[in-house]
Write a protein that holds these residues in place. Structure first.
Motif, mmCIF file in Angstrom:
data_model
loop_
_atom_site.group_PDB
_atom_site.id
_atom_site.type_symbol
_atom_site.label_atom_id
_atom_site.label_comp_id
_atom_site.label_asym_id
_atom_site.label_seq_id
_atom_site.Cartn_x
_atom_site.Cartn_y
_atom_site.Cartn_z
ATOM 1 N N ALA A 70 15.981 35.545 59.025
ATOM 2 C CA ALA A 70 15.744 34.994 60.367
ATOM 3 C C ALA A 70 14.383 35.375 60.921
ATOM 4 O O ALA A 70 13.840 34.699 61.782
ATOM 5 C CB ALA A 70 16.844 35.462 61.316
ATOM 6 N N ARG A 71 13.852 36.497 60.466
ATOM 7 C CA ARG A 71 12.520 36.966 60.853
ATOM 8 C C ARG A 71 12.344 37.172 62.363
ATOM 9 O O ARG A 71 11.457 36.582 62.987
ATOM 10 C CB ARG A 71 11.441 36.021 60.319
ATOM 11 N N PRO A 72 13.165 38.014 62.970
ATOM 12 C CA PRO A 72 12.898 38.419 64.357
ATOM 13 C C PRO A 72 11.685 39.335 64.379
ATOM 14 O O PRO A 72 11.093 39.639 63.342
ATOM 15 C CB PRO A 72 14.173 39.169 64.734
ATOM 16 N N ALA A 73 11.330 39.803 65.564
ATOM 17 C CA ALA A 73 10.228 40.760 65.652
ATOM 18 C C ALA A 73 10.606 42.098 65.044
ATOM 19 O O ALA A 73 9.761 42.801 64.486
ATOM 20 C CB ALA A 73 9.814 40.944 67.107
ATOM 21 N N ALA A 74 11.896 42.449 65.130
ATOM 22 C CA ALA A 74 12.342 43.752 64.626
ATOM 23 C C ALA A 74 13.834 43.745 64.401
ATOM 24 O O ALA A 74 14.568 42.935 64.983
ATOM 25 C CB ALA A 74 11.975 44.863 65.616
ATOM 26 N N VAL A 75 14.281 44.668 63.563
ATOM 27 C CA VAL A 75 15.702 44.991 63.480
ATOM 28 C C VAL A 75 15.888 46.329 64.186
ATOM 29 O O VAL A 75 15.105 47.267 63.992
ATOM 30 C CB VAL A 75 16.216 45.062 62.031
ATOM 31 N N VAL A 76 16.911 46.382 65.026
ATOM 32 C CA VAL A 76 17.239 47.589 65.767
ATOM 33 C C VAL A 76 18.397 48.257 65.034
ATOM 34 O O VAL A 76 19.456 47.652 64.861
ATOM 35 C CB VAL A 76 17.628 47.265 67.219
ATOM 36 N N VAL A 77 18.185 49.500 64.606
ATOM 37 C CA VAL A 77 19.168 50.184 63.760
ATOM 38 C C VAL A 77 19.841 51.307 64.543
ATOM 39 O O VAL A 77 19.169 52.252 64.965
ATOM 40 C CB VAL A 77 18.511 50.751 62.493
ATOM 41 N N PRO A 78 21.152 51.223 64.758
ATOM 42 C CA PRO A 78 21.838 52.283 65.508
ATOM 43 C C PRO A 78 22.039 53.531 64.660
ATOM 44 O O PRO A 78 22.009 53.497 63.432
ATOM 45 C CB PRO A 78 23.180 51.637 65.850
ATOM 46 N N LYS A 79 22.249 54.644 65.362
ATOM 47 C CA LYS A 79 22.630 55.912 64.738
ATOM 48 C C LYS A 79 21.698 56.317 63.583
ATOM 49 O O LYS A 79 22.154 56.746 62.522
ATOM 50 C CB LYS A 79 24.072 55.845 64.234
ATOM 51 N N VAL A 80 20.397 56.188 63.806
ATOM 52 C CA VAL A 80 19.438 56.706 62.824
ATOM 53 C C VAL A 80 19.408 58.225 62.970
ATOM 54 O O VAL A 80 19.139 58.747 64.048
ATOM 55 C CB VAL A 80 18.044 56.110 63.056
#
Length: 285
Positions: A87-97
């Motif tokens: 999908a190529r958004p600006a970013a992936v937001v990753v929880p619980k890093v």
């Protein structure tokens, strides 16, 4: 740090098609189209399809569109990463890093899925382990551009109480700002839960600004306008920035070694701060 201002970043539930449509008109600087907390297990696949279609549509104007995937340990994470890469958004937001290793694992998964180089990682910092390793996480890879504070989860894991002024969180918040600034990352403050408490929300925005945050994550469109104002330079800030630069340049022209404004010393760092204020003011219009 992001070149695009991120004063306000609004979570939108990925399973709600009407919310995804409404987000096109909300004046937030950024959007987090959510596949995690806001989506029930039985709706994960549908939400993934809707969110990725939305992110790929190009219909959100100048808003920074990101996708929050499910956590690394979940059954949905791998499919979320693959779909987000396409999908190529600006970013992936990753929880619980929790570690730099977590970040590098996500990076390798994105590479394997064919994600473009400009697809960034935003790491959610929401556990005691992440706070203690914040500098290591920030340094993990240039693809990681942004810290997102998960203050609700952090409070829970600390077994702490939420109070006005966030006494129980100030140390952790400040430590993450230090880590972000040391490694050139953008950092976003956590959400404010009481959408009807305008005074409390304004106070927490002000606290976040004082601590050094670039902006704040939000849970309701009604919070966007005041958040944008809180994290943008005021007219007084802009006027003062111009005055600082003018006084410093005047001292250089006159060959004076010291510049002052209203009796206060002006150094190079103050000029740099003033230029940053003006650049942000220009960026947000």
């Amino acid at each position: 740090m992001s070149e695009i201002p991120l004063r306000s970043v609004l979570y939108m539930p990925g399973s709600n098609a009407r919310a995804l449509e409404k987000a096109k008109t909300i004046p937030a600087d950024g959007l987090i189209l959510d596949l995690e907390d806001a989506v029930s297990p039985e709706a994960k696949a549908t939400a993934r399809d809707q969110v990725c279609a939305a992110a790929a549509s190009g219909d959100y104007g100048t808003r920074v569109v990101t996708i929050r995937v499910n956590g690394l340990a979940t059954e949905w994470h791998a499919d979320d990463i693959g779909a987000a890469a396409a999908a190529r958004p600006a970013a992936v937001v990753v929880p619980k890093v929790n570690s730099a290793e977590d970040v590098r694992h996500v990076e390798q998964s994105l590479l394997a899925a064919g994600a473009p180089e400009q697809l960034a990682i935003w790491a959610m910092i929401e556990t005691p382990a992440a706070i203690l390793r914040a500098a290591e996480i920030a340094a993990a890879t240039p693809r990681l551009t942004t810290f997102v504070m998960g203050t609700n989860d952090l409070l829970s894991e600390l077994r702490a109480l939420h109070t006005p002024g966030r006494t129980s969180l100030v140390h952790a918040l400040a430590q993450c700002v230090l880590a972000a600034r040391a490694h050139g990352k953008t950092i976003l403050d956590g959400v404010y839960n009481d959408v009807k408490d305008e005074a409390g929300f304004a106070a927490e925005c002000r606290q976040g600004r004082v601590l050094g945050f670039d902006g704040k994550t939000l849970i309701h469109p009604g919070q966007v306008e005041s958040c944008n104002a809180a994290f943008a330079p005021s007219a007084q800030d802009v006027e003062h920035a111009h005055a600082v630069i003018a006084a410093f340049e005047q001292s250089l022209r006159e060959g004076r070694g010291v510049a002052t404004l209203d009796g206060k010393l002006i150094e190079n760092l103050h000029v740099a701060d003033a230029r940053r204020v003006l650049a942000l003011a220009d960026a947000v219009g």
